[in-house]
Structure formats: structure tokens, C-alpha cells
Design a protein around this motif. Structure first.
Motif, PDB file in Angstrom:
ATOM      1  N   ALA A 240       0.798  -1.245  -0.302  1.00 24.95           N
ATOM      2  CA  ALA A 240      -0.100   0.139  -0.128  1.00 24.95           C
ATOM      3  C   ALA A 240       0.782   1.243  -0.152  1.00 24.95           C
ATOM      4  O   ALA A 240       0.737   2.035  -0.602  1.00 24.95           O
ATOM      5  CB  ALA A 240      -0.891  -0.119   1.255  1.00 24.95           C
TER       6      ALA A 240
ATOM      7  N   ASN B 117       0.637   3.938  -3.025  1.00 26.24           N
ATOM      8  CA  ASN B 117       0.429   5.298  -2.793  1.00 26.24           C
ATOM      9  C   ASN B 117       1.457   6.246  -3.283  1.00 26.24           C
ATOM     10  O   ASN B 117       1.111   7.193  -3.815  1.00 26.24           O
ATOM     11  CB  ASN B 117       0.110   5.438  -1.085  1.00 26.24           C
ATOM     12  CG  ASN B 117      -1.032   4.803  -0.701  1.00 26.24           C
ATOM     13  OD1 ASN B 117      -1.922   4.547  -1.269  1.00 26.24           O
ATOM     14  ND2 ASN B 117      -1.122   4.331   0.662  1.00 26.24           N
TER      15      ASN B 117
ATOM     16  N   GLN C 155     -10.358   8.955 -10.555  1.00 24.62           N
ATOM     17  CA  GLN C 155     -10.445   7.878  -9.970  1.00 24.62           C
ATOM     18  C   GLN C 155     -10.031   6.908 -11.183  1.00 24.62           C
ATOM     19  O   GLN C 155      -9.355   5.503 -10.686  1.00 24.62           O
ATOM     20  CB  GLN C 155     -11.862   7.478  -9.492  1.00 24.62           C
ATOM     21  CG  GLN C 155     -12.070   8.513  -8.184  1.00 24.62           C
ATOM     22  CD  GLN C 155     -11.406   7.939  -7.072  1.00 24.62           C
ATOM     23  OE1 GLN C 155     -11.621   7.121  -6.451  1.00 24.62           O
ATOM     24  NE2 GLN C 155     -10.262   8.614  -6.532  1.00 24.62           N
TER      25      GLN C 155
ATOM     26  N   THR D 151      -3.053   1.463 -10.315  1.00 25.53           N
ATOM     27  CA  THR D 151      -3.030   0.518  -9.253  1.00 25.53           C
ATOM     28  C   THR D 151      -2.921  -0.975  -9.747  1.00 25.53           C
ATOM     29  O   THR D 151      -2.210  -1.809  -9.646  1.00 25.53           O
ATOM     30  CB  THR D 151      -4.024   0.621  -8.412  1.00 25.53           C
ATOM     31  OG1 THR D 151      -4.304   1.645  -7.616  1.00 25.53           O
ATOM     32  CG2 THR D 151      -4.162  -0.665  -7.398  1.00 25.53           C
TER      33      THR D 151
ATOM     34  N   TYR E 221      -6.154  -3.761  -2.097  1.00 26.05           N
ATOM     35  CA  TYR E 221      -5.781  -2.370  -2.224  1.00 26.05           C
ATOM     36  C   TYR E 221      -6.881  -1.595  -3.025  1.00 26.05           C
ATOM     37  O   TYR E 221      -7.627  -0.649  -2.547  1.00 26.05           O
ATOM     38  CB  TYR E 221      -4.577  -1.899  -2.850  1.00 26.05           C
ATOM     39  CG  TYR E 221      -4.089  -0.617  -2.808  1.00 26.05           C
ATOM     40  CD1 TYR E 221      -3.442   0.173  -1.970  1.00 26.05           C
ATOM     41  CD2 TYR E 221      -4.572   0.255  -3.802  1.00 26.05           C
ATOM     42  CE1 TYR E 221      -3.151   1.348  -1.915  1.00 26.05           C
ATOM     43  CE2 TYR E 221      -4.546   1.644  -3.976  1.00 26.05           C
ATOM     44  CZ  TYR E 221      -3.621   2.196  -2.895  1.00 26.05           C
ATOM     45  OH  TYR E 221      -3.221   3.586  -2.957  1.00 26.05           O
TER      46      TYR E 221
ATOM     47  N   GLN F 100     -10.064  -1.516  -0.714  1.00 27.27           N
ATOM     48  CA  GLN F 100     -10.114  -0.497   0.214  1.00 27.27           C
ATOM     49  C   GLN F 100     -10.145   0.739  -0.035  1.00 27.27           C
ATOM     50  O   GLN F 100     -10.735   1.558   0.583  1.00 27.27           O
ATOM     51  CB  GLN F 100      -8.793  -0.709   1.337  1.00 27.27           C
ATOM     52  CG  GLN F 100      -8.880  -1.960   2.054  1.00 27.27           C
ATOM     53  CD  GLN F 100      -7.815  -2.328   3.012  1.00 27.27           C
ATOM     54  OE1 GLN F 100      -6.739  -1.691   2.881  1.00 27.27           O
ATOM     55  NE2 GLN F 100      -7.828  -3.414   3.823  1.00 27.27           N
ATOM     56  N   ASN F 101      -9.770   1.164  -1.248  1.00 27.79           N
ATOM     57  CA  ASN F 101      -9.639   2.393  -1.663  1.00 27.79           C
ATOM     58  C   ASN F 101     -10.542   2.958  -2.745  1.00 27.79           C
ATOM     59  O   ASN F 101     -10.741   3.876  -3.014  1.00 27.79           O
ATOM     60  CB  ASN F 101      -8.061   2.770  -2.435  1.00 27.79           C
ATOM     61  CG  ASN F 101      -7.089   2.447  -1.180  1.00 27.79           C
ATOM     62  OD1 ASN F 101      -6.999   3.389  -0.469  1.00 27.79           O
ATOM     63  ND2 ASN F 101      -6.477   1.510  -1.083  1.00 27.79           N
TER      64      ASN F 101
END
Length: 217
Positions: A139, A143, A158, A165, A190, A193-194
Motif C-alpha cells: 500500500a 500510494n 479515479q 494500481t 488495495y 479498500q480504496n
């Protein structure tokens, strides 16, 4: 009870994305990737529950995955992630953990054989990835990768963050330092969660990538 990442749509999409990348330009380092096998019943049920609208329209779930993976591939290709050119004053010999992440992110902005060669040329970095690899490290790397890709004047959308990602997961999974399924599982986690809330608000993975809103603002 812990749910296997391999039973999620995100994991299946990552598999499909890696398959497309491999077919387009197959590097020898990922020759061990055996391809996308028919999903077990549990996977099919998990996927079917999230693609009911497509099923009503006569599309099979894996057709939906193919469509979404194709769209994500196109978005990833449209974003420049070339590594910066090192200046004479740059020093890659730092050994502290705080220096590892930026160096690794810059290496990940390379691709294919060059990335693998650069990692193998740095035994400390290779050892770090082998011994310290965890979801938290994944992560942190992702990031940092997304922050470095984004231009200073505005963040990427997004859609573009999701595509990046997928790409950083693919590049990490291609390194012969960790089991591929482990890296892919971290990538799926990931994404959940994001981005799961954004994808859900857009009506699911297929609808989330119907519109071309991935351009950098």
C-alpha cells in the motif's frame, strides 16, 4: 472468517489485465504465469452477484471482465509513467528504509526486462522486497507511485488511479521475489479498500468504466 482474494472480482480483473499485458508483450520473467483457468464455483458465484445486469443483457461474466480489463489497459497506456532522468547529483546508494520506497517507485516506473534487471542489480533492494513484503508495504509503494504519477496542478481521476494500481500490481507481480498470487491478492485488497465505494456508486465495474473520464484534469 478470512475471504480469499482469489474469490473477488478485483482479483479476477487483475488476472485478466495481466493476461492482456502478457499477450501484448510477453517478458520472459513472467513465463511462469500459467494463464487464466476456469474459475471455481465460488469465484463464479462471487462474480455473478456483481454482474447481474450484464447477465440480463446476455453478456457472460467473463465477457464483462474482458471489457473492463481492455478499458483499464487503454487508460494505463494513456498515462505517462516514464522514470525521471537521474541527475549527476542523484545517489542511489542510500541504505536506509526511508530511501527504499522512493527508489523502488522510480524503478517501478520502468517496465519489463529493465525493471527486473535494475532490481537484481541492487541486492539490498531485492532483499528488502523479499523479506519485508507485506500488504502495508504494498500500500505504501502504491500510494507513493500514484502521487508521483499525478501532475502537480491536479490529481488524476479515479479511473486513472485504478488503472495505475493495476499496473503497479502487475509490475510487482512480475518480479521473481514473491509468489504472484500474493502480490495479486494485495492488489485486490488495495482496490477494495480504496476504490470499492466509488465503483459501487457508479453501478459496478462495468458502468464505472463506460465513460471516458480518465483524462488528467
Amino acid at each position: 472468517m478470512e475471504t480469499s482474494a482469489e474469490a473477488t472480482v478485483e482479483f479476477l480483473l487483475l488476472e485478466k489485465y495481466c493476461m492482456r499485458r502478457r499477450a501484448a508483450s510477453p517478458p520472459p520473467e513472467i513465463a511462469v504465469f500459467q494463464g487464466l483457468f476456469p474459475a471455481p464455483r465460488g469465484r463464479r458465484l462471487a462474480l455473478q452477484s456483481r454482474t447481474s445486469e450484464a447477465a440480463v443483457q446476455g453478456k457472460r461474466p467473463r465477457d464483462v471482465l474482458e471489457d473492463v480489463a481492455e478499458k483499464i489497459t487503454g487508460i494505463a497506456d494513456s498515462i505517462s509513467i516514464s522514470p525521471k532522468i537521474a541527475s549527476d547529483g542523484d545517489d542511489d546508494s542510500n541504505d536506509g528504509d526511508e530511501d527504499v520506497i522512493p527508489r523502488l517507485v522510480e524503478l517501478l516506473r520502468q517496465s519489463g526486462d529493465q525493471l527486473d534487471k535494475e532490481i537484481k542489480k541492487n541486492p539490498d533492494l531485492a532483499r528488502f522486497l523479499t523479506n519485508s513484503f507485506s500488504y502495508n508495504l504494498f500500500a505504501t509503494i502504491t500510494n507513493s507511485f500514484l502521487q508521483r504519477v499525478a501532475p502537480s496542478r491536479a490529481p488524476i481521476t479515479q479511473q486513472a488511479q485504478i488503472a495505475m494500481t493495476f499496473e503497479v500490481t502487475r509490475r510487482l507481480s512480475a518480479l521473481d521475489l514473491q509468489p504472484m498470487n500474493r502480490v495479486m491478492g494485495f492488489g485486490a485488497q488495495y482496490l477494495q479498500q480504496n476504490f470499492s465505494s466509488w465503483v459501487h456508486q457508479r453501478g459496478g465495474w462495468e458502468r464505472a468504466f463506460q465513460e471516458d473520464d480518465h483524462e488528467v484534469q
